[in-house]
Design an enzyme around this catalytic site. Structure first.
Site, PDB file in Angstrom:
ATOM      1  N   ASP A   9     -33.140 -19.879  23.013  1.00  0.00           N
ATOM      2  CA  ASP A   9     -32.515 -20.111  21.699  1.00  0.00           C
ATOM      3  C   ASP A   9     -32.868 -19.077  20.605  1.00  0.00           C
ATOM      4  O   ASP A   9     -33.163 -19.466  19.463  1.00  0.00           O
ATOM      5  CB  ASP A   9     -32.887 -21.522  21.186  1.00  0.00           C
ATOM      6  CG  ASP A   9     -32.368 -22.637  22.081  1.00  0.00           C
ATOM      7  OD1 ASP A   9     -31.730 -22.349  23.095  1.00  0.00           O
ATOM      8  OD2 ASP A   9     -32.625 -23.821  21.757  1.00  0.00           O
ATOM      9  N   LYS A 106     -26.539 -25.558  25.934  1.00  0.00           N
ATOM     10  CA  LYS A 106     -27.037 -26.932  25.989  1.00  0.00           C
ATOM     11  C   LYS A 106     -26.808 -27.617  24.654  1.00  0.00           C
ATOM     12  O   LYS A 106     -26.658 -26.946  23.628  1.00  0.00           O
ATOM     13  CB  LYS A 106     -28.522 -26.941  26.359  1.00  0.00           C
ATOM     14  CG  LYS A 106     -29.363 -26.170  25.365  1.00  0.00           C
ATOM     15  CD  LYS A 106     -30.801 -26.054  25.811  1.00  0.00           C
ATOM     16  CE  LYS A 106     -31.622 -25.305  24.806  1.00  0.00           C
ATOM     17  NZ  LYS A 106     -31.663 -25.921  23.463  1.00  0.00           N
ATOM     18  N   CYS A 151     -37.722 -26.646  21.892  1.00  0.00           N
ATOM     19  CA  CYS A 151     -36.985 -26.250  23.097  1.00  0.00           C
ATOM     20  C   CYS A 151     -37.835 -25.486  24.107  1.00  0.00           C
ATOM     21  O   CYS A 151     -37.679 -25.682  25.312  1.00  0.00           O
ATOM     22  CB  CYS A 151     -35.728 -25.495  22.708  1.00  0.00           C
ATOM     23  SG  CYS A 151     -34.526 -26.618  21.920  1.00  0.00           S
TER      24      CYS A 151
END
Ligand code: VGL
Ligand code: ZN
Length: 197
Positions: A9, A106, A151
């Protein structure tokens, strides 16, 4: 051993100026790009929410960002709107090398968040990444990116539980550190055998 780098990310919304900015998030981008050459495979993840995602405070009447509510799958932090599919905020940081082997998205199901690159937050619904890694014979993972305590943490813990050998390079991560989440993440990763360096 076949080794993959998993880059979590590294998107504009998690960098300074973004909707869910992580302090120093942009400082790690050059180092991550430089590290990619050392791996057999490079996989990038992208938080990728539809507008109105249930992890957004704006989707719940009367809730402020960073409050916590109970969802069917457990407690959920309510975030500012971030990483909306196709937006500039969801794009990778401009200095990130994006010529890796796989980009996995996601968080695209409206009703469930997905911190981990392997499972949504119900810890059951798979993203398909495990199968991809196994069919390519990849058994050793190094993880870097944002945010260390969400994450990266969830991805590293799931990977270790699935039997991968996992290392997290802390100098190439930055944390949100919400309500003790930084130290909880370090302890949780260490508990399941993730190597923190
Ligand atoms: C993340 C909060 C919400 C992350 C994603 O990438 O760590 N954190 N969505
Ligand atoms: Zn998100």
């Amino acid at each position: 051993m076949t080794k993959a780098l998993i880059v979590i990310d590294v998107q504009n919304d998690f960098c300074p100026g973004g909707a869910l900015a992580v302090a120093g998030g942009d400082e790690i981008v050059g180092g991550i790009s430089a590290l990619m050459a050392d791996f057999d495979a490079v996989i990038l993840t992208q938080d990728w929410h539809p507008a109105g995602h249930l992890s957004f405070a704006s989707s719940h009447d009367g809730q402020d960002p960073m409050s916590v509510i109970q969802m069917p799958y457990g407690p959920q932090v309510l975030w500012p709107d971030h990483c909306i599919q196709g937006s500039d905020g969801a794009a990778f940081h401009k200095d990130l090398r994006t010529d890796g082997d796989l980009i996995i998205r996601k968080g695209f199901n409206t009703t469930i968040d997905s911190y981990s690159a392997f499972f949504e937050n119900d810890h059951t619904t798979p993203t398909g990444l495990e199968g991809y890694l196994r069919t390519r014979g990849i058994d050793e993972l190094t993880m870097v990116g944002l945010a260390f305590d969400f994450c990266v943490n969830y991805s590293a813990v799931d990977a270790a539980k699935l039997g991968f050998k996992v290392t997290v390079r802390e100098e190439l991560c930055r944390a949100i550190d919400f309500d003790g989440s930084f130290s909880a993440a370090r302890a949780g990763m260490t508990d399941v055998g993730v190597t923190l360096v």
